[in-house]
Design an enzyme around this catalytic site. Structure first.
Site, PDB file in Angstrom:
ATOM      1  N   ILE A  13       0.854   3.346   7.063  1.00 38.26           N
ATOM      2  CA  ILE A  13      -0.149   4.392   7.319  1.00 38.26           C
ATOM      3  C   ILE A  13      -1.535   3.911   6.903  1.00 38.26           C
ATOM      4  CG2 ILE A  13      -0.773   6.815   6.954  1.00 38.26           C
ATOM      5  CD1 ILE A  13       2.126   7.336   6.070  1.00 38.26           C
ATOM      6  N   LEU A  36       0.494  -6.481  -1.521  1.00 37.76           N
ATOM      7  CA  LEU A  36       1.333  -7.197  -0.533  1.00 37.76           C
ATOM      8  C   LEU A  36       2.760  -7.332  -1.056  1.00 37.76           C
ATOM      9  CD1 LEU A  36      -1.162  -9.905   0.832  1.00 37.76           C
ATOM     10  CD2 LEU A  36      -0.633  -7.658   1.770  1.00 37.76           C
ATOM     11  N   GLU A  83       5.501   2.766  -3.653  1.00 34.23           N
ATOM     12  CA  GLU A  83       6.842   2.411  -3.205  1.00 34.23           C
ATOM     13  C   GLU A  83       7.276   3.602  -2.368  1.00 34.23           C
ATOM     14  OE1 GLU A  83       8.511  -0.268  -3.387  1.00 34.23           O
ATOM     15  OE2 GLU A  83       7.212  -1.382  -4.741  1.00 34.23           O
ATOM     16  N   THR A 124       3.619  13.483   0.139  1.00 30.57           N
ATOM     17  CA  THR A 124       4.675  13.718   1.136  1.00 30.57           C
ATOM     18  C   THR A 124       5.269  15.119   1.035  1.00 30.57           C
ATOM     19  OG1 THR A 124       6.969  13.073   1.632  1.00 30.57           O
ATOM     20  CG2 THR A 124       6.198  12.546  -0.543  1.00 30.57           C
ATOM     21  N   ASP A 125       5.823  15.616   2.135  1.00 32.76           N
ATOM     22  CA  ASP A 125       6.518  16.912   2.107  1.00 32.76           C
ATOM     23  C   ASP A 125       7.839  16.831   1.336  1.00 32.76           C
ATOM     24  OD1 ASP A 125       8.002  15.437   3.958  1.00 32.76           O
ATOM     25  OD2 ASP A 125       8.165  17.076   5.410  1.00 32.76           O
ATOM     26  N   GLU A 126       8.285  15.588   1.025  1.00 31.61           N
ATOM     27  CA  GLU A 126       9.569  15.464   0.315  1.00 31.61           C
ATOM     28  C   GLU A 126       9.493  16.019  -1.098  1.00 31.61           C
ATOM     29  OE1 GLU A 126      11.923  12.003   0.947  1.00 31.61           O
ATOM     30  OE2 GLU A 126      10.860  11.486   2.785  1.00 31.61           O
ATOM     31  N   TYR A 148      12.365   8.744  -5.293  1.00 32.31           N
ATOM     32  CA  TYR A 148      11.093   8.573  -4.566  1.00 32.31           C
ATOM     33  C   TYR A 148      10.280   9.860  -4.610  1.00 32.31           C
ATOM     34  CZ  TYR A 148       7.919   8.815  -0.577  1.00 32.31           C
ATOM     35  OH  TYR A 148       6.809   9.037   0.223  1.00 32.31           O
ATOM     36  N   ALA A 150      10.607  12.423  -6.534  1.00 31.20           N
ATOM     37  CA  ALA A 150      10.240  12.818  -7.897  1.00 31.20           C
ATOM     38  C   ALA A 150       9.017  12.032  -8.361  1.00 31.20           C
ATOM     39  CB  ALA A 150      11.414  12.576  -8.846  1.00 31.20           C
ATOM     40  N   LYS A 152       6.678  10.799  -6.447  1.00 26.60           N
ATOM     41  CA  LYS A 152       5.510  11.298  -5.715  1.00 26.60           C
ATOM     42  C   LYS A 152       5.068  12.648  -6.294  1.00 26.60           C
ATOM     43  CE  LYS A 152       3.656   9.700  -2.681  1.00 26.60           C
ATOM     44  NZ  LYS A 152       2.555   8.693  -2.637  1.00 26.60           N
ATOM     45  N   LYS A 187      12.676   1.688   7.882  1.00 26.79           N
ATOM     46  CA  LYS A 187      12.552   3.124   8.127  1.00 26.79           C
ATOM     47  C   LYS A 187      13.258   3.489   9.437  1.00 26.79           C
ATOM     48  CE  LYS A 187      10.007   3.676   4.415  1.00 26.79           C
ATOM     49  NZ  LYS A 187       8.707   3.131   4.273  1.00 26.79           N
ATOM     50  N   ARG A 271      24.250   9.918   3.355  1.00 28.97           N
ATOM     51  CA  ARG A 271      23.517   9.265   2.283  1.00 28.97           C
ATOM     52  C   ARG A 271      23.511  10.183   1.064  1.00 28.97           C
ATOM     53  NH1 ARG A 271      17.281   8.403   3.575  1.00 28.97           N
ATOM     54  NH2 ARG A 271      17.126  10.412   2.569  1.00 28.97           N
TER      55      ARG A 271
HETATM   56  P1  NAD Z   1       4.335   1.434   3.085  1.00 26.74           P
HETATM   57  O1  NAD Z   1       5.507   1.150   2.221  1.00 26.74           O
HETATM   58  O2  NAD Z   1       4.345   1.006   4.510  1.00 26.74           O
HETATM   59  O3  NAD Z   1       3.026   0.800   2.418  1.00 26.74           O
HETATM   60  C1  NAD Z   1       2.779   0.835   1.045  1.00 26.74           C
HETATM   61  C2  NAD Z   1       1.692  -0.184   0.757  1.00 26.74           C
HETATM   62  O4  NAD Z   1       1.382  -0.113  -0.642  1.00 26.74           O
HETATM   63  C3  NAD Z   1       2.115  -1.625   1.050  1.00 26.74           C
HETATM   64  O5  NAD Z   1       1.089  -2.285   1.745  1.00 26.74           O
HETATM   65  C4  NAD Z   1       2.329  -2.227  -0.333  1.00 26.74           C
HETATM   66  O6  NAD Z   1       2.071  -3.623  -0.382  1.00 26.74           O
HETATM   67  C5  NAD Z   1       1.334  -1.428  -1.158  1.00 26.74           C
HETATM   68  N1  NAD Z   1       1.696  -1.370  -2.581  1.00 26.74           N
HETATM   69  C6  NAD Z   1       2.899  -1.014  -3.113  1.00 26.74           C
HETATM   70  N2  NAD Z   1       2.864  -1.084  -4.453  1.00 26.74           N
HETATM   71  C7  NAD Z   1       1.594  -1.470  -4.785  1.00 26.74           C
HETATM   72  C8  NAD Z   1       0.931  -1.687  -6.004  1.00 26.74           C
HETATM   73  N3  NAD Z   1       1.564  -1.537  -7.181  1.00 26.74           N
HETATM   74  N4  NAD Z   1      -0.376  -2.063  -5.983  1.00 26.74           N
HETATM   75  C9  NAD Z   1      -1.025  -2.222  -4.802  1.00 26.74           C
HETATM   76  N5  NAD Z   1      -0.433  -2.033  -3.611  1.00 26.74           N
HETATM   77  C10 NAD Z   1       0.856  -1.659  -3.597  1.00 26.74           C
HETATM   78  O7  NAD Z   1       4.101   2.999   2.964  1.00 26.74           O
HETATM   79  P2  NAD Z   1       3.554   4.035   4.054  1.00 26.74           P
HETATM   80  O8  NAD Z   1       4.687   4.522   4.849  1.00 26.74           O
HETATM   81  O9  NAD Z   1       2.366   3.462   4.714  1.00 26.74           O
HETATM   82  O10 NAD Z   1       3.115   5.222   3.092  1.00 26.74           O
HETATM   83  C11 NAD Z   1       1.782   5.274   2.555  1.00 26.74           C
HETATM   84  C12 NAD Z   1       1.683   6.493   1.665  1.00 26.74           C
HETATM   85  O11 NAD Z   1       1.979   7.673   2.414  1.00 26.74           O
HETATM   86  C13 NAD Z   1       2.645   6.486   0.480  1.00 26.74           C
HETATM   87  O12 NAD Z   1       1.967   7.006  -0.632  1.00 26.74           O
HETATM   88  C14 NAD Z   1       3.772   7.410   0.924  1.00 26.74           C
HETATM   89  O13 NAD Z   1       4.386   8.018  -0.186  1.00 26.74           O
HETATM   90  C15 NAD Z   1       3.014   8.410   1.776  1.00 26.74           C
HETATM   91  N6  NAD Z   1       3.798   9.058   2.850  1.00 26.74           N
HETATM   92  C16 NAD Z   1       4.471   8.300   3.759  1.00 26.74           C
HETATM   93  C17 NAD Z   1       5.155   8.953   4.792  1.00 26.74           C
HETATM   94  C18 NAD Z   1       5.880   8.177   5.864  1.00 26.74           C
HETATM   95  O14 NAD Z   1       6.525   8.802   6.707  1.00 26.74           O
HETATM   96  N7  NAD Z   1       5.791   6.856   5.905  1.00 26.74           N
HETATM   97  C19 NAD Z   1       5.185  10.349   4.859  1.00 26.74           C
HETATM   98  C20 NAD Z   1       4.485  11.072   3.898  1.00 26.74           C
HETATM   99  C21 NAD Z   1       3.779  10.414   2.905  1.00 26.74           C
END
Ligand code: NAD
Length: 336
Positions: A13, A36, A83, A124-126, A148, A150, A152, A187, A271
């Site tokens: 995102i 990364l 994460e 997140t909505d979770e 996860y 918890a 968030k 995912k 799961r």
């Molecule tokens: P993703 O796992 O694709 O990306 C996470 C990014 O964070 C990665 O680039 C990773 O390298 C970086 N990262 C992880 N730990 C790090 C650290 N300690 N320091 C610096 N960088 C770090 O996740 P995403 O799906 O893009 O989600 C982004 C955000 O949106 C998250 O906070 C997630 O909880 C939230 N979110 C995601 C979804 C979804 O459907 N994917 C839905 C709701 C909310």
């Protein structure tokens, strides 16, 4: 708002959001801070690197000195780094707490010290947990079921506490499940698509009755952008409006866009702690900030499938060892 620090900007995102920000005339500079991890890839940013407005810093949000230095140079922070994979949180919850809670607090501390004008915490909505009926608005209790969610929830609470305690201008966004190009193939949507393109079966948990709301990643990014520009400090905004589907209904649509049939699907046992239904009320962001999703699910899934079919170089290397644990993150004593 002219300078924005985006954490996790090499993830799914975050990278879409960075590309959006770079197109905005009123944004002069965007810095991505990303560790990364297995989930972050510079390739996700692609053409964004052509923009003179972009600076990329490889680093960890748990690194207090680096975070302080970067936050001092920016007016606003949009915090995606996390994460993010529920299944991994069953095996390495410590990493989830380190990044999603302590990392968030380190950013908030720096934001407080340096007086940022806006801090958007992406969640997140979770965090609401399962809803047998009805919809969760922003005041609904937090009842996360899995580590996860918890972690968030704890991140959301520490973020909001920095608004109450220190006046840090924090807004929280909570979106439903995102889909789109460049998502890690662990995912479900890219997992199913990449398996089907390789001619492999896909597996449905339980009876495929779990309900999720599927939101195009660019719709979520539009909502986050609205919150960055016009969201009120101390407020939470649900971002939904995608399509509610059971696992079975989602699978049907994925099979169709990938040209496969139900013979490619196997049912497996459920799961652990698999929440039966998520549902959000997102009328607050619609009424107060004028948010409306524009992407149609069928078209969005077809576009996503097309991308995965044509970019095996982006996802095939990531499938080699799908269960590899994330590198353990050491928390420096100074951060504690
Ligand atoms: P993703 O796992 O694709 O990306 C996470 C990014 O964070 C990665 O680039 C990773 O390298 C970086 N990262 C992880 N730990 C790090 C650290 N300690 N320091 C610096 N960088 C770090 O996740 P995403 O799906 O893009 O989600 C982004 C955000 O949106 C998250 O906070 C997630 O909880 C939230 N979110 C995601 C979804 C979804 O459907 N994917 C839905 C709701 C909310």
């Amino acid at each position: 708002m002219d300078t924005v620090l985006v954490t996790g900007g090499a993830g799914f995102i975050g990278s879409h959001f960075v590309k959006r920000l770079l197109k905005a005339d009123d944004v002069a500079r965007v810095t991505v801070l990303d560790a990364l991890t297995y989930a972050g890839h510079k390739e996700n940013l692609g053409e964004a690197f052509l923009s003179p407005k972009l600076t990329f810093v490889e680093g960890n949000i748990l690194d207090t000195a680096l975070v302080s230095e970067l936050v001092a140079e920016h007016a606003a922070i949009v915090h995606f780094a996390a994460e993010s994979h529920v299944d991994r949180s069953f095996f390495e919850a410590g990493n989830f707490l380190a990044t999603n809670v302590l990392g968030t607090q380190i950013l908030l501390d720096a934001a407080h010290r340096h007086g940022v004008t806006k801090f958007v915490h992406v969640s997140t909505d979770e965090v609401y947990g399962p809803l047998p009926t009805g919809k969760a608005d922003e005041l609904y209790p937090l009842r996360p079921s899995v580590p996860y969610a918890a972690s968030k929830s704890a991140g959301d609470l520490i973020a909001l506490s920095y608004f109450q305690t220190y006046g840090v201008p924090v807004s929280v966004t909570r979106s439903s499940n995102n889909y789109g190009t460049g998502q890690h193939p662990e995912k479900v949507i890219p997992l199913f698509m990449t398996r089907l393109f390789k001619g492999e079966p896909v597996t449905l948990h339980g009876r495929g009755e779990h309900v999720r709301n599927w939101l195009h990643v660019e719709d979520n990014c539009r909502g986050i952008d609205l919150v960055l520009r016009s969201g009120h400090p101390g407020e939470v905004y649900n971002i939904g409006g995608g399509t509610d589907l059971t696992g079975k209904e989602l699978t049907e649509k994925i099979l169709r866009v990938c040209g496969a049939g139900w013979e490619s699907v196997a049912y497996v046992s459920d799961r652990r702690a698999n929440d039966l239904r998520y549902a959000m009320d997102w009328s607050k962001i619609a009424d107060s900030l004028g948010y409306h999703p524009v992407h149609d699910l069928e078209e969005g899934l077809a576009q996503t499938a097309h991308w995965y079919q044509n970019h095996p170089e982006r996802w095939a290397p990531l499938l080699r060892n799908p269960h590899a644990p994330t590198a353990q993150i050491r928390v420096a004593p100074a951060a504690l």
